[in-house]
Write an enzyme that holds these catalytic residues in place. Structure first.
Site, PDB file in Angstrom:
ATOM      1  N   ARG A 174     -10.895  17.784  10.083  1.00  0.00           N
ATOM      2  CA  ARG A 174      -9.988  16.599  10.040  1.00  0.00           C
ATOM      3  C   ARG A 174      -8.785  16.830  10.787  1.00  0.00           C
ATOM      4  O   ARG A 174      -8.293  16.091  11.494  1.00  0.00           O
ATOM      5  CB  ARG A 174      -9.652  16.098   8.702  1.00  0.00           C
ATOM      6  N   ARG A 233      -1.946   3.881  16.883  1.00  0.00           N
ATOM      7  CA  ARG A 233      -1.925   4.908  16.204  1.00  0.00           C
ATOM      8  C   ARG A 233      -2.803   5.907  16.535  1.00  0.00           C
ATOM      9  O   ARG A 233      -4.018   5.650  16.722  1.00  0.00           O
ATOM     10  CB  ARG A 233      -1.990   4.443  14.485  1.00  0.00           C
ATOM     11  N   GLU A 245       0.961  -1.256  -0.060  1.00  0.00           N
ATOM     12  CA  GLU A 245      -0.170   0.073  -0.033  1.00  0.00           C
ATOM     13  C   GLU A 245       0.796   1.387   0.009  1.00  0.00           C
ATOM     14  O   GLU A 245       1.755   1.232   0.827  1.00  0.00           O
ATOM     15  CB  GLU A 245      -0.774   0.027   1.340  1.00  0.00           C
ATOM     16  N   LYS A 289       1.252  10.963  13.560  1.00  0.00           N
ATOM     17  CA  LYS A 289       1.778  11.588  12.325  1.00  0.00           C
ATOM     18  C   LYS A 289       2.291  12.933  12.479  1.00  0.00           C
ATOM     19  O   LYS A 289       1.890  13.610  13.298  1.00  0.00           O
ATOM     20  CB  LYS A 289       0.729  11.431  11.233  1.00  0.00           C
ATOM     21  N   ASP A 319      -2.138  14.272   6.953  1.00  0.00           N
ATOM     22  CA  ASP A 319      -1.708  13.000   6.401  1.00  0.00           C
ATOM     23  C   ASP A 319      -0.413  13.118   5.488  1.00  0.00           C
ATOM     24  O   ASP A 319      -0.611  13.110   4.384  1.00  0.00           O
ATOM     25  CB  ASP A 319      -2.836  12.434   5.359  1.00  0.00           C
ATOM     26  N   GLU A 365       4.345   9.048  -0.600  1.00  0.00           N
ATOM     27  CA  GLU A 365       2.777   8.943  -1.168  1.00  0.00           C
ATOM     28  C   GLU A 365       2.366  10.594  -1.790  1.00  0.00           C
ATOM     29  O   GLU A 365       1.764  10.478  -2.960  1.00  0.00           O
ATOM     30  CB  GLU A 365       1.709   8.493   0.098  1.00  0.00           C
ATOM     31  N   GLU A 388     -10.500   4.902   8.961  1.00  0.00           N
ATOM     32  CA  GLU A 388     -10.297   4.388   7.572  1.00  0.00           C
ATOM     33  C   GLU A 388     -11.049   3.233   7.559  1.00  0.00           C
ATOM     34  O   GLU A 388     -10.531   2.222   6.778  1.00  0.00           O
ATOM     35  CB  GLU A 388      -9.081   4.592   7.181  1.00  0.00           C
ATOM     36  N   GLU A 419       7.182  21.369  -3.740  1.00  0.00           N
ATOM     37  CA  GLU A 419       6.239  22.331  -2.894  1.00  0.00           C
ATOM     38  C   GLU A 419       5.900  23.439  -3.917  1.00  0.00           C
ATOM     39  O   GLU A 419       4.727  23.807  -3.801  1.00  0.00           O
ATOM     40  CB  GLU A 419       6.700  22.953  -1.682  1.00  0.00           C
TER      41      GLU A 419
HETATM   42  C1  GCV Z   1      -2.446   2.598   5.465  1.00  0.00           C
HETATM   43  C2  GCV Z   1      -3.222   7.414   4.136  1.00  0.00           C
HETATM   44  C3  GCV Z   1      -2.853   6.459   3.079  1.00  0.00           C
HETATM   45  C4  GCV Z   1      -3.362   5.120   3.405  1.00  0.00           C
HETATM   46  C5  GCV Z   1      -2.689   4.649   4.529  1.00  0.00           C
HETATM   47  C6  GCV Z   1      -3.183   5.698   5.685  1.00  0.00           C
HETATM   48  C7  GCV Z   1      -2.587   5.097   7.246  1.00  0.00           C
HETATM   49  O1  GCV Z   1      -4.429   7.760   4.504  1.00  0.00           O
HETATM   50  O2  GCV Z   1      -3.392   7.192   1.920  1.00  0.00           O
HETATM   51  O3  GCV Z   1      -3.177   4.283   2.359  1.00  0.00           O
HETATM   52  O4  GCV Z   1      -3.298   3.303   5.114  1.00  0.00           O
HETATM   53  O5  GCV Z   1      -2.647   6.979   5.283  1.00  0.00           O
HETATM   54  O6  GCV Z   1      -1.643   6.239   7.524  1.00  0.00           O
HETATM   55  O7  GCV Z   1      -3.174   4.323   7.797  1.00  0.00           O
END
Ligand code: GCV
Length: 675
Positions: free
Chosen positions: A334, A317, A158, A358, A363, A391, A284, A507
């Site tokens: 959010r 998390r 992923e 995070k 995100d 990502e 999610e 950026e």
């Molecule tokens: C593993 C973001 C990513 C998801 C990821 C999520 C997370 O939303 O797009 O793919 O999922 O972060 O950190 O859990």
């Protein structure tokens, strides 16, 4: 390196990253004594043996007659903290005394780094070579978002941009673990001490790793152990139901508690140095304690108590937010979610829970403020989570050297002065609770490990900054270049020219002024300004003909600024003090609003997007001068990716500029072409 992977690529064909044999030339010519016992000391011995076989010198088993002595654990006098080592000069002999096996490995690589571009005598004279060396962050962990099978939407890894999983194939461990051995070696060289080997989104197949897959996990753990690394699994909060056949996963249910206790005991019986679990709950679509009216302290402590007797840790998390919101509802923000959910729970988590936060409230965007959770939970162990996999920063098709971003984040002072983010994670914050740094890895079966060969530097930088967050990013890049290519001034200069500013360049041509996202929903590559604007995941820019940005002030907006302590709650609240680069994260302003740098928001978008494309063109031109100076396959892959980056940057420039011109009607002061 021998053998072949099941994906067909021989391990011998895999790029050695920052550990080519040549990097060991400096120690190879020496007489090196390695003294101590255990798996990791044996790894050190193997490295020295390999280097001396290739470059001359000798591996010794006692200090007598040695130029370099590496001595571990019981043999090392004095009080060294775990994982620490001390480098001293005794007459003409360099002596590395290490607290334990992993520390000896880190000591070896300290010498390797310092001798990659010079001989040992010259290394001794350098600042930072002699003395005590200890990690700033006790936890230095990589998470892998690897699935056991190929997921129909996300692929096998992923958010992976480097091929398939190096661990898993068709639902089980790969037969050939040559790649894993090489990977563990790379990680050990930069002092990573924990890995999690499956995706935090735990699907049915992966959920069974906890029970039926333990032999595979044990095999991986053995490979990592030799490099001082403990192995972890991501687990599903619903495992008592999906794997255990119970009717509930309620954290306060006795049968559920008993199930986790048994599951943990079985794991540690098989893998005595297992690290623990990683959990993404109520996030999610992943199951969690909310389904039972329980909170996240109830959920985390359930698992923590099951693993505590075995010395295990639960990485819980904090990435919890409403991903089914209504875009019409302006009150849901959010950015507020992690703090709103977790700050009230401070003090309720068991000592073996690490809350994994995070770095920003959203995100992993190119630019976000530091998460306010970092300053809000002094009685909780906090690990800050970074994303090495790119990502939102170009998906390893674009050069984006993240060392400078991480240096800035880790050096941020949540209270304005004194303590930094890195200090909080390392246990030097107000509550003194130590945890560390976690990052999502960027490797796969790709022959260069990381798709974009220059993205190897990001992986390297994560390890080095987790060891010492105060290292200047530019020095880390020097280390990576010298190890990877040998000490070549031209190559080093070229890579600095291409990489140093690449985060700011990225950026420049993507989402402006901290607003974030503007990417294509789903795969998140390439521009789509309104892509997320009317979706349930969150609304990120609110652009209309008058202006753009999210009002997160206390005065008129969502109140998010109030989650920060002084001085930031006021710095961010006021337009006069909010930094330009975060303006649209905190404020909704007219297109004509003038930034501190003296131009309007609209003009800033035009300027930076034209500038960004020019910078990418300059990067490509500079890289072209490296033909014949670095190995051809490396050169070619980077050149190909730069071509895509040039195309991608133009696409971003044209979409952003056109969007802003059409919405705002503000013409470009320089009359450049906008479509
Ligand atoms: C593993 C973001 C990513 C998801 C990821 C999520 C997370 O939303 O797009 O793919 O999922 O972060 O950190 O859990």
């Amino acid at each position: 390196m021998t053998g072949s992977t099941t994906s067909g690529a021989a391990v011998a064909d895999v790029h050695p990253a920052w550990l080519p044999d040549r990097a060991f030339a400096g120690i190879g010519g020496l007489r090196v004594a390695v003294i101590g016992d255990g798996d990791v000391v044996q790894t050190v011995r193997d490295e020295v043996e390999r280097a001396t076989a290739r470059f001359g010198g000798a591996l010794l088993h006692a200090a007598e007659g040695a130029d370099l002595v590496l001595v571990a654990a019981a043999q090392a006098p004095g009080q060294l903290a775990p994982e620490s080592f001390d480098v001293a000069l005794d007459e003409d002999v360099v002596v590395v005394r290490a607290a334990d096996g992993p520390a000896l490995l880190y000591g070896l690589h300290h010498v390797v780094r310092h001798t990659a571009a010079r001989d040992l005598a010259a290394a001794v004279g350098r600042t930072g070579f002699l003395g005590v060396h200890a990690p700033a962050e006790p936890i230095r962990m990589l998470d892998h978002w690897d699935n056991l099978t190929v997921h129909p939407v996300m692929g096998q890894v992923e958010r992976g941009y480097s091929g398939d999983s190096i661990f898993w194939l068709d639902g089980r461990l790969r037969d050939d673990l040559g790649r894993v051995e090489e990977y563990a070696r790379l990680l050990g060289s930069m002092a990573i001490n924990r890995v999690a080997v499956n995706n935090v989104n735990v699907h049915a197949v992966e959920a069974h790793l906890l029970t039926d897959g333990l032999d595979d996990v044990a095999t991986l753990a053995a490979a990592f152990r030799r490099h001082g690394i403990r192995t972890h699994l991501s687990v599903s909060f619903a495992a008592p139901m999906t794997v255990g056949g119970l009717a509930t996963s309620d954290p306060l249910d006795d049968d559920v508690r008993a199930w986790w206790t048994r599951a943990a005991a079985a794991v540690w019986a098989r893998i005595p140095d297992f690290g623990g679990f990683v959990v993404k709950a109520d996030s999610e679509g992943q199951p969690g304690p909310f389904a039972y009216g329980r909170d996240h302290a109830d959920g985390a402590n359930l698992l923590a108590r099951a693993v505590a007797p075995h010395g295990g840790t639960v990485f819980w998390r904090a990435f919890v937010y409403n991903h089914t919101q209504d875009w019409r509802d302006r009150s849901t923000d959010r950015a507020r979610a992690a703090y709103d959910h977790f700050a009230p729970l401070d003090g309720r988590f068991d000592d073996n829970v690490v809350l994994q936060v995070k770095y920003g409230p959203m995100d992993f965007q190119t630019r976000e403020p530091v998460s306010p959770v970092v300053a809000a939970m002094p009685r909780t162990r906090l690990a800050v989570e970074l994303q090495v996999t790119q990502e939102y920063t170009g998906q390893q098709k674009h050069v984006c050297w993240l060392g400078p971003q991480w240096s800035e984040l880790l050096g941020f002072r949540p209270w304005g002065a004194g303590t930094t983010v890195a200090d909080v994670a390392g246990g030097h914050g107000p509550g003194g609770r130590a945890a560390g740094l976690v990052a999502v890895s960027n490797v796969g079966t790709d022959e260069f490990w990381t798709g974009h060969p220059l993205a190897q530097a990001n992986l390297y930088a994560f390890g080095r900054l987790a060891w010492d967050p105060t290292l200047p990013a530019t020095d880390v890049l020097d280390e990576w270049v010298d190890l990877t290519f040998g000490a070549d001034d031209d190559v080093r200069d070229a890579l600095h020219d291409v990489m140093d500013e690449s985060w700011h360049t990225y950026e420049d041509y993507t989402a402006p002024l901290g607003v974030g996202f503007m990417v294509r929903p789903g795969h998140h590559y390439g521009p789509d300004v309104d892509g997320y604007e009317y979706t349930p995941w969150g609304t990120y820019h609110f652009a209309d003909r008058d202006g753009i940005g999210v009002d997160r002030t206390r005065a008129t907006g969502t109140g998010y600024t109030g989650q920060y302590p002084e001085p930031w709650r006021d710095v961010y609240e006021r337009l006069e003090t909010c930094p330009d680069e975060l303006l649209l994260f905190f404020h909704h302003v007219p297109w004509t609003h003038v930034l501190h740098r003296g131009v309007s928001v609209a003009q800033h978008v035009y300027d930076t997007h034209f500038r960004g494309v020019d910078a990418v063109d300059a990067m490509a031109e500079r890289w072209a001068t490296m033909q014949g100076r670095v190995p051809d396959p490396f050169f070619d892959r980077v050149a190909q990716r730069l071509t895509e980056q040039q195309r991608g940057a133009r696409e971003w420039r044209d979409q952003l500029n056109t969007y802003v011109l059409r919405k705002s009607g503000v013409p470009d002061a320089h009359g450049r072409r906008i479509h």
